[in-house]
Design a protein around this motif. Structure first.
Motif, PDB file in Angstrom:
ATOM      1  N   GLN A 160     -15.503  67.098  75.728  1.00  0.00           N
ATOM      2  CA  GLN A 160     -14.257  66.813  75.012  1.00  0.00           C
ATOM      3  C   GLN A 160     -13.079  67.542  75.673  1.00  0.00           C
ATOM      4  O   GLN A 160     -12.007  66.988  75.841  1.00  0.00           O
ATOM      5  N   THR A 161     -13.312  68.799  76.057  1.00  0.00           N
ATOM      6  CA  THR A 161     -12.231  69.592  76.678  1.00  0.00           C
ATOM      7  C   THR A 161     -11.749  68.979  77.988  1.00  0.00           C
ATOM      8  O   THR A 161     -10.560  68.972  78.281  1.00  0.00           O
ATOM      9  N   VAL A 162     -12.690  68.489  78.806  1.00  0.00           N
ATOM     10  CA  VAL A 162     -12.292  68.022  80.144  1.00  0.00           C
ATOM     11  C   VAL A 162     -12.126  66.505  80.219  1.00  0.00           C
ATOM     12  O   VAL A 162     -11.787  65.963  81.273  1.00  0.00           O
ATOM     13  N   GLY A 163     -12.378  65.819  79.094  1.00  0.00           N
ATOM     14  CA  GLY A 163     -12.257  64.361  79.112  1.00  0.00           C
ATOM     15  C   GLY A 163     -13.434  63.697  79.802  1.00  0.00           C
ATOM     16  O   GLY A 163     -13.260  62.691  80.496  1.00  0.00           O
ATOM     17  N   GLY A 164     -14.641  64.275  79.644  1.00  0.00           N
ATOM     18  CA  GLY A 164     -15.838  63.673  80.233  1.00  0.00           C
ATOM     19  C   GLY A 164     -16.761  63.148  79.155  1.00  0.00           C
ATOM     20  O   GLY A 164     -16.340  62.912  78.021  1.00  0.00           O
ATOM     21  N   ARG A 165     -18.044  62.950  79.517  1.00  0.00           N
ATOM     22  CA  ARG A 165     -19.026  62.436  78.552  1.00  0.00           C
ATOM     23  C   ARG A 165     -20.273  63.296  78.626  1.00  0.00           C
ATOM     24  O   ARG A 165     -20.728  63.656  79.728  1.00  0.00           O
ATOM     25  N   ALA A 166     -20.802  63.647  77.436  1.00  0.00           N
ATOM     26  CA  ALA A 166     -22.027  64.447  77.392  1.00  0.00           C
ATOM     27  C   ALA A 166     -23.241  63.526  77.463  1.00  0.00           C
ATOM     28  O   ALA A 166     -23.231  62.443  76.888  1.00  0.00           O
ATOM     29  N   VAL A 167     -24.259  63.965  78.221  1.00  0.00           N
ATOM     30  CA  VAL A 167     -25.523  63.215  78.232  1.00  0.00           C
ATOM     31  C   VAL A 167     -26.656  64.172  77.861  1.00  0.00           C
ATOM     32  O   VAL A 167     -26.587  65.371  78.155  1.00  0.00           O
ATOM     33  N   GLU A 168     -27.666  63.639  77.206  1.00  0.00           N
ATOM     34  CA  GLU A 168     -28.819  64.459  76.824  1.00  0.00           C
ATOM     35  C   GLU A 168     -29.558  64.895  78.086  1.00  0.00           C
ATOM     36  O   GLU A 168     -29.673  64.127  79.035  1.00  0.00           O
ATOM     37  N   TRP A 169     -30.083  66.124  78.070  1.00  0.00           N
ATOM     38  CA  TRP A 169     -30.872  66.643  79.192  1.00  0.00           C
ATOM     39  C   TRP A 169     -32.017  65.661  79.498  1.00  0.00           C
ATOM     40  O   TRP A 169     -32.320  65.370  80.653  1.00  0.00           O
TER      41      TRP A 169
END
Ligand code: NAP
Length: 269
Positions: A160-169
């Motif tokens: 959220q801070t960098v404007g990216g997307r989180a993916v599960e390990w």
């Protein structure tokens, strides 16, 4: 008069920074001295609040990057990421910034000059302090950033801070499929830590694998990347380039990251 700078952290005995800055004092002719400054975790905030009068600046390592961001006049990006690795005095004001992200990009520019044109995502493993700097710099360079981390909530917050997307390990393999760059920013693979065990088989043949861990220089991840025929970038370049940017902040002179310095530090690892 000799200008005094130093490296604040806990522990600091194994830091390669004194060797790096001594080299640059030699080659630039700047009259300075860089000392290790051990500061226990509980004393960090006090140290930056009452920044010693005889110091012109410091580099900041674990675990003090967060308190340095809170206690200095930090530049906007460093304040937003909550991480300062460089502190310097400007008149009565103690200022802070982070050179970690720019240092990482400079190391990629030096080792893999075509990386910016690579088509695909930048997949960052980790969501700690170094990950924040690396992910933010990659996003700033126009890359679509994916973040995977053991603690998923931290990956989400950083995304959220960098404007990216989180993916599960657990979804790493799928995320690797479209990655032009895969970066380890966790402490896995570092001397004394468990190795990073990931299957690189779904990375495209053109992908670049970077590790910001530099002790050992060739981490298990880089061994696996080379075994797969992928371009591999070690973490020493980041250390040297972020250091050169710190030296420039303190003394107004940007030193070269040359082979002689790299060889000196490699010999000490
Ligand atoms: P940090 O803020 O403590 O973050 C540590 C990261 O590693 C977190 O993402 C953490 O995941 C992950 N991690 C730790 N143990 C793990 C495990 N057993 N399994 C999975 N993930 C694990 O540390 P940092 O300051 O970002 O530093 C990280 C590494 O980068 C260190 O090795 C440091 O030496 C290196 N570094 C290199 C440079 C350079 O110039 N080359 C500069 C800065 C840092 P959780 O969030 O789940 O805990």
């Amino acid at each position: 008069m000799t200008t005094r700078v130093g490296g604040v952290g806990w522990p600091v005995e194994h830091s390669r920074s004194p060797m790096m800055f001594a080299h640059w004092f030699d080659v630039t002719g700047v009259d300075g001295v860089y000392e290790r400054i051990p500061v226990p975790p509980e004393d960090g905030a006090e140290f930056f609040k009452n920044f010693p009068a005889d110091l012109h600046g410091v580099s900041v390592t674990m675990p003090h990057k967060g308190v340095a961001a809170a206690a200095t006049h930090a530049e906007p990006v460093a304040a937003r990421l909550g991480s300062v690795n460089t502190v310097w005095r400007e008149g009565e004001t103690v200022r802070g910034t982070s050179t970690d992200g720019a240092g990482f990009l400079a190391s990629l520019d030096a080792a893999q000059p075509g990386w910016r044109e690579g088509k695909g995502n930048a997949l960052v493993l980790g969501a700690g302090g170094a990950a924040a700097a690396v992910a933010d710099a990659l996003a700033d360079a126009g890359k679509a950033v994916l973040i995977a981390n053991r603690t998923f909530e931290k990956a989400e917050a950083l995304a959220q801070t960098v404007g990216g997307r989180a993916v599960e390990w657990g979804a790493l393999s799928g995320a690797m499929d479209g990655a032009a760059l895969f970066v380890n920013t966790t402490s896995l693979g570092m001397k004394g830590a468990p190795p990073l065990k990931v299957d690189l088989s779904s990375l495209p043949d053109t992908a670049i694998v970077a590790d910001i861990v530099y002790v050992p220089l060739v981490t298990p991840l880089l061994v696996a990347a080379e075994a797969r025929g992928l371009a591999a970038v070690d973490g020493l370049g980041m250390l040297l380039h972020q250091g050169a940017l710190q030296f420039e902040r303190w003394f107004g002179v940007r030193p070269w990251v040359d082979d002689a310095l790299r060889a000196k530090v490699v010999a000490s690892l």
